[in-house]
Design an enzyme around this catalytic site. Structure first.
Site, PDB file in Angstrom:
ATOM      1  N   SER A 159       0.808  -1.298   0.077  1.00  0.00           N
ATOM      2  CA  SER A 159       0.117  -0.164   0.054  1.00  0.00           C
ATOM      3  C   SER A 159       0.940   1.397   0.189  1.00  0.00           C
ATOM      4  O   SER A 159       1.678   1.595  -0.890  1.00  0.00           O
ATOM      5  CB  SER A 159      -0.988  -0.122   1.182  1.00  0.00           C
ATOM      6  N   ASP A 254     -10.264  -3.892  -4.566  1.00  0.00           N
ATOM      7  CA  ASP A 254      -9.582  -2.906  -4.170  1.00  0.00           C
ATOM      8  C   ASP A 254      -9.697  -1.845  -4.519  1.00  0.00           C
ATOM      9  O   ASP A 254      -9.682  -1.620  -5.987  1.00  0.00           O
ATOM     10  CB  ASP A 254      -7.948  -3.344  -4.093  1.00  0.00           C
ATOM     11  N   HIS A 284      -8.175  -4.882  -0.469  1.00  0.00           N
ATOM     12  CA  HIS A 284      -6.996  -4.245   0.193  1.00  0.00           C
ATOM     13  C   HIS A 284      -6.767  -4.746   1.533  1.00  0.00           C
ATOM     14  O   HIS A 284      -7.543  -4.949   2.175  1.00  0.00           O
ATOM     15  CB  HIS A 284      -7.238  -2.663   0.091  1.00  0.00           C
TER      16      HIS A 284
END
Length: 316
Positions: A159, A254, A284
């Site tokens: 991320s 996501d 995610h």
């Protein structure tokens, strides 16, 4: 497109009974508390073969802690090194929240993983954060080369940590002070662009929402979000030529899926070799969800092994 993994659908449904909603505009401390609670809830045992050691680096940008995870089984040399930047939107997370992730990566990639506990926004400016990551990576790489010049080195992160890994790879290319064999970018965020199809489709999650990401970007970059600077958005680099090979992982459910796909195309367009895996049914943040889902556990094992395989292939 695959539906959300049913085990994770049950997990997300259960969260509503465990936690009240966050305020519409939570403070960083409220975000951090919620994240630590979620990580603690999903924590799994560490691989018994992995040992850990904490070290503090004294850098130009300040003191930064790193946690070393020794997962190498001694079967081959030299030992690959993976410099890891944790996710959490630049605002939450630390070496503790990603201990299981990094220990498992060390074990399954058969490598030394060095987790960088970089300073967080908004207390730290984005320049300080990106400088600390680059300086830490430079110091770690210099130490590893001094100990074993043949050891391949990867930059990795999930991320926002993948953003920092991508930024550090660009700086390593431009400032030329250490060689990176692989950049492993796990469900990366690489630009504050909230109008992609996946941002529209998964605006309400599961888990991460478009509103969440707008909040994170605001706290990381503030009024500089539009700046033509690859430290803000790696997509804005004048060129991506000469970067190390990449392994990009995207999650099918996501909001960040499409920017990850787009960065794969951008890198390939610059002649960079890119391996790309997409896990269609996963959301995610799935790296911290192995406890709840066999499919997630298998995906994590696959991507960790692939990072190790790609690193070792870089020596041939």
């Amino acid at each position: 497109m695959s539906a959300l993994d049913p085990d994770l659908a049950a997990y997300f449904a259960s969260l509503g009974t465990l936690f009240p909603p966050l305020p519409a505009d939570p403070t960083p401390l409220e975000r951090r508390a919620r994240y630590w609670a979620l990580v603690g809830l999903g924590r799994t045992p560490l691989p018994s073969s992995v040992t850990m050691n904490d070290v503090q680096l004294d850098l130009a940008s300040g003191k930064v802690g790193v946690r070393l995870f020794y997962g190498h089984d001694g079967a081959d040399e030299p030992v690959p090194t993976i410099i890891y930047f944790h996710g959490g939107g630049w605002v939450v997370g630390d070496a503790d929240t990603h201990t299981v992730t990094c220990a498992r990566l060390a074990h399954e990639a058969n490598a030394l993983v060095v987790s960088v506990d970089y300073p967080l926004a908004p207390e730290a400016h984005w320049r300080t954060i990106t400088d600390a990551c680059f300086e830490a990576a430079s110091a770690i790489a210099a130490d590893r080369v001094a100990q074993d010049a043949g050891a391949p080195i990867a930059l990795a992160g999930d991320s926002a940590g993948a953003h920092l890994a991508a930024v550090t790879a660009l700086r390593a290319r431009d400032e030329g002070n250490f060689h990176i064999a692989l950049q492993a970018l796990l469900y990366p965020t690489v630009a504050p662009d909230f109008d992609t199809p996946s941002y529209s489709e998964f605006a309400a999650g599961p888990g991460l929402t478009r509103t969440d990401m707008q909040w994170y970007w605001r706290h990381f970059a503030g009024d500089d979000q539009a700046a033509n600077d690859y430290r803000i958005a790696p997509t804005r680099a004048a060129s991506h030529a000469g970067l190390p090979p990449a392994y990009v992982v995207t999650a099918g459910r996501d909001p960040l899926r499409d920017e990850g796909r787009s960065y794969v195309r951008q890198l390939r367009g610059a002649g960079i070799e890119v391996a790309h895996d997409e896990f269609d049914s996963l959301p995610h943040g799935f790296l911290r969800m192995a406890k709840y889902s066999a499919a997630t556990d298998a995906a994590i094992a696959r991507l960790n092994r692939r990072i190790g395989e790609l690193l070792r292939a870089s020596r041939s």
